[in-house]
Design a protein around this motif. Structure first.
Motif, PDB file in Angstrom:
ATOM      1  N   SER A  43       0.694  -1.079  -0.058  1.00 41.38           N
ATOM      2  CA  SER A  43       0.224  -0.092  -0.084  1.00 41.38           C
ATOM      3  C   SER A  43       0.733   1.151   0.039  1.00 41.38           C
ATOM      4  CB  SER A  43      -0.800  -0.008   1.237  1.00 41.38           C
ATOM      5  OG  SER A  43      -1.987  -0.984   1.061  1.00 41.38           O
ATOM      6  N   HIS A  44       2.124   1.266   0.578  1.00 44.25           N
ATOM      7  CA  HIS A  44       2.821   2.548   0.761  1.00 44.25           C
ATOM      8  C   HIS A  44       4.005   2.465   0.109  1.00 44.25           C
ATOM      9  CE1 HIS A  44      -0.064   3.546   3.862  1.00 44.25           C
ATOM     10  NE2 HIS A  44       0.204   2.605   4.353  1.00 44.25           N
ATOM     11  N   GLY A  45       4.787   1.192  -0.114  1.00 47.73           N
ATOM     12  CA  GLY A  45       5.938   1.326  -0.730  1.00 47.73           C
ATOM     13  C   GLY A  45       6.327   0.861  -2.201  1.00 47.73           C
ATOM     14  N   LEU A  46       5.377  -0.097  -2.437  1.00 44.56           N
ATOM     15  CA  LEU A  46       5.526  -0.821  -3.724  1.00 44.56           C
ATOM     16  C   LEU A  46       4.959   0.047  -4.962  1.00 44.56           C
ATOM     17  CD1 LEU A  46       6.232  -3.487  -4.835  1.00 44.56           C
ATOM     18  CD2 LEU A  46       3.822  -4.253  -4.577  1.00 44.56           C
ATOM     19  N   GLN A  47       4.006   1.224  -4.565  1.00 45.11           N
ATOM     20  CA  GLN A  47       3.556   1.735  -5.491  1.00 45.11           C
ATOM     21  C   GLN A  47       4.686   2.600  -6.239  1.00 45.11           C
ATOM     22  OE1 GLN A  47       0.514   3.895  -3.680  1.00 45.11           O
ATOM     23  NE2 GLN A  47      -1.050   2.300  -3.952  1.00 45.11           N
ATOM     24  N   LYS A  48       5.632   3.173  -5.677  1.00 44.37           N
ATOM     25  CA  LYS A  48       6.677   4.041  -5.889  1.00 44.37           C
ATOM     26  C   LYS A  48       7.810   3.239  -6.662  1.00 44.37           C
ATOM     27  CE  LYS A  48       6.154   6.594  -1.646  1.00 44.37           C
ATOM     28  NZ  LYS A  48       6.590   6.842  -0.440  1.00 44.37           N
ATOM     29  N   LYS A  49       7.654   1.957  -6.582  1.00 42.77           N
ATOM     30  CA  LYS A  49       8.674   1.206  -7.603  1.00 42.77           C
ATOM     31  C   LYS A  49       8.097   1.170  -9.100  1.00 42.77           C
ATOM     32  CE  LYS A  49      10.576  -3.505  -7.432  1.00 42.77           C
ATOM     33  NZ  LYS A  49      11.408  -3.508  -8.680  1.00 42.77           N
ATOM     34  N   SER A  50       9.365   1.295  -9.803  1.00 45.04           N
ATOM     35  CA  SER A  50       9.190   1.388 -11.329  1.00 45.04           C
ATOM     36  C   SER A  50       8.437   0.049 -11.875  1.00 45.04           C
ATOM     37  CB  SER A  50      10.213   1.962 -12.173  1.00 45.04           C
ATOM     38  OG  SER A  50      11.261   1.095 -12.073  1.00 45.04           O
TER      39      SER A  50
END
Length: 137
Positions: A43-50
């Motif tokens: 929910s918080h960190g994975l979305q920022k991964k390309s």
């Protein structure tokens, strides 16, 4: 309600039966905790991964949810006088959940490099289902 132990009169079992209620309890707690941590990361960190698509996020959340559900199920199984010492059900639920969720987590993070893990997901799911069916028999 207290957890059953080897000395509990409700649990007739041999001294070296594997797995025991304590192992199932700990495995359930670890699976549930790992699912919660993975869900928070998704929910918080994975979305920022390309390269993370909405489909991959959905797969991640599914894997996280299954880890939590199966962890809670193992906690309950470990409290049951009969099923806490079942030789197949608990280990199958734990192993199936680890294969199912773990393969999805790996596929989302590693992508094409680990695509050979794709068939592991349904195998893990089948093992998980077999564990639950064993509880019903």
């Amino acid at each position: 309600m207290s957890r059953p132990t080897a000395s509990s009169p409700l649990i007739p079992r041999a001294a070296n039966v594997f797995p025991g209620p304590t192992l199932l309890w700990r495995t359930g707690a670890i699976l549930a905790a790992a699912g919660i941590v993975a869900g928070a990361f998704g929910s918080h960190g994975l979305q920022k991964k390309s390269g993370i698509t909405p489909e991959k996020l959905h797969a991640w959340q599914t894997a996280s949810s299954y880890a939590i559900y199966n962890g809670l199920a193992l906690l309950l199984v470990s409290l049951h006088p009969r099923f806490a010492v079942h030789r197949f059900a608990g280990p199958a639920i734990a192993a199936g959940s680890a294969l199912f969720s773990g393969s999805i987590f790996t596929l989302v993070l590693a992508g094409e490099r680990w695509k050979w893990l794709g068939p592991v997901t349904p195998i893990g799911g089948s093992i998980m289902i077999a564990g639950y069916i064993a509880l019903a028999l």
